[in-house]
Design a protein around this motif. Structure first.
Motif, PDB file in Angstrom:
ATOM      1  N   ASP A 120       0.813  -1.215   0.000  1.00  0.00           N
ATOM      2  CA  ASP A 120       0.000   0.000   0.000  1.00  0.00           C
ATOM      3  C   ASP A 120       0.852   1.273   0.000  1.00  0.00           C
ATOM      4  O   ASP A 120       0.363   2.356   0.312  1.00  0.00           O
ATOM      5  CB  ASP A 120      -0.945   0.008   1.204  1.00  0.00           C
ATOM      6  CG  ASP A 120      -0.204  -0.186   2.521  1.00  0.00           C
ATOM      7  OD1 ASP A 120       1.019  -0.445   2.475  1.00  0.00           O
ATOM      8  OD2 ASP A 120      -0.845  -0.092   3.580  1.00  0.00           O
ATOM      9  N   ALA A 121       2.130   1.162  -0.343  1.00  0.00           N
ATOM     10  CA  ALA A 121       3.014   2.331  -0.359  1.00  0.00           C
ATOM     11  C   ALA A 121       3.030   2.969  -1.743  1.00  0.00           C
ATOM     12  O   ALA A 121       2.700   2.338  -2.750  1.00  0.00           O
ATOM     13  CB  ALA A 121       4.428   1.929   0.047  1.00  0.00           C
ATOM     14  N   TYR A 122       3.427   4.231  -1.785  1.00  0.00           N
ATOM     15  CA  TYR A 122       3.545   4.937  -3.060  1.00  0.00           C
ATOM     16  C   TYR A 122       4.755   5.871  -2.999  1.00  0.00           C
ATOM     17  O   TYR A 122       5.103   6.418  -1.950  1.00  0.00           O
ATOM     18  CB  TYR A 122       2.273   5.723  -3.381  1.00  0.00           C
ATOM     19  CG  TYR A 122       1.813   6.665  -2.294  1.00  0.00           C
ATOM     20  CD1 TYR A 122       2.194   8.003  -2.292  1.00  0.00           C
ATOM     21  CD2 TYR A 122       0.990   6.206  -1.259  1.00  0.00           C
ATOM     22  CE1 TYR A 122       1.775   8.864  -1.292  1.00  0.00           C
ATOM     23  CE2 TYR A 122       0.564   7.065  -0.258  1.00  0.00           C
ATOM     24  CZ  TYR A 122       0.962   8.391  -0.282  1.00  0.00           C
ATOM     25  OH  TYR A 122       0.552   9.237   0.713  1.00  0.00           O
TER      26      TYR A 122
ATOM     27  N   GLN B  55       3.230   5.450   3.154  1.00  0.00           N
ATOM     28  CA  GLN B  55       2.145   4.479   3.209  1.00  0.00           C
ATOM     29  C   GLN B  55       1.188   4.838   4.338  1.00  0.00           C
ATOM     30  O   GLN B  55       1.580   5.433   5.357  1.00  0.00           O
ATOM     31  CB  GLN B  55       2.683   3.062   3.399  1.00  0.00           C
ATOM     32  CG  GLN B  55       3.332   2.813   4.743  1.00  0.00           C
ATOM     33  CD  GLN B  55       3.883   1.416   4.872  1.00  0.00           C
ATOM     34  OE1 GLN B  55       5.076   1.248   5.056  1.00  0.00           O
ATOM     35  NE2 GLN B  55       3.026   0.409   4.779  1.00  0.00           N
TER      36      GLN B  55
END
Length: 272
Positions: A195-197, A267
């Motif tokens: 769920d990280a960007y 995240q």
């Protein structure tokens, strides 16, 4: 006219007829002039391909470098010779051979740098071939670097994470040194949480700071490749495939340069 002539000579095109060169322009006083070089120029019918970028060259190790010669003219016998700026070349095989029209032949250069030679030292090879015909002459220039297949040196790698409210931010910082006379590439493989960007990609040299931008996959690759060709420091971050969170970060470092590379991702923390 100059660029066209250079193109013909470098490609060794057999279809180009002999020609004269005319130079036109304005002198320092603004007067127009036209000059004819009174000698007929016969374009070379020979092509010398000297791409040694994949050569593994180590100090103290006897190494073979292959150079391809293509004859686009009439059948001829060619003499092959090599000179280099550091004196690493000791022999060539063969020294002469017959090459028929349209054929390509490989000549081998034996290279050996002293064991005490520092990695990153470059030598420039000039490979020359000439036959019995006037148009059967050409040369190729290429650069060979001691330890050239080695990656740049990673001085340090630091990973710092901070939590602010429900967000976690992770900063990956690395300092990379390229001690070679040519640009070299470093790679980092990073596995991000699902769920990280990515929020930032920054590279800093002694003279400038480069902030990354988001581009399409094709455009990003093109920009990175063009930067490598011109020897400019550049970085490229791309997902290794669409089904994972594995990213490959490529960093091209200019000759004799130190780069600080920073990669940041965030995240959202889940409640439990």
């Amino acid at each position: 006219a100059e660029s066209s002539v250079t193109s013909y000579l470098n490609k060794g095109l057999g279809s180009v007829a002999p020609f004269y060169v005319v130079v036109e322009g304005l002198d320092e006083n603004g007067n127009s002039f036209r000059r004819l070089i009174p000698r007929l120029i016969s374009p070379s019918r020979v092509l010398v391909e000297c791409d040694l970028s994949d050569l593994v060259f180590r100090a103290g190790v006897r190494t073979q470098a292959n150079i391809t010669v293509t004859n686009n003219g009439a059948n001829d016998s060619f003499v092959f010779s090599v000179a280099d700026t550091k004196g690493f070349s000791s022999n060539t095989r063969p020294k002469h051979r017959h090459i028929a029209t349209g054929e390509s032949r490989v000549f081998t250069v034996i290279l050996q740098a002293p064991e005490s030679t520092q990695d990153g030292l470059a030598t420039i090879l000039t490979a020359t071939v000439h036959g019995y015909r006037r148009e059967s002459f050409q040369y190729g220039v290429c650069t060979v670097v001691v330890g050239q297949k080695k990656r740049p040196h990673v001085n340090s790698l630091a990973i710092v994470g901070t939590i602010n409210g429900r967000y976690a931010e992770t900063v990956v910082t690395s300092i990379v040194t390229n001690n070679a006379d040519i640009g070299r590439e470093a790679e980092f493989h990073i596995l991000l949480p699902s769920d990280a960007y990515i929020v930032n990609l920054t590279m800093a040299t002694a003279n400038e700071t480069i902030v990354g931008s988001i581009e399409t996959k094709e455009k990003a690759k093109k920009i990175y490749k063009e930067a490598k060709k011109t020897g400019k420091t550049a970085g490229h971050v791309a997902a290794r495939d669409t089904s994972t969170r594995a990213f490959k970060t490529s960093l091209f470092v200019s000759p004799r340069e130190v780069v600080t590379f920073q990669f940041t991702y965030q995240q959202l923390l889940r409640r439990v």
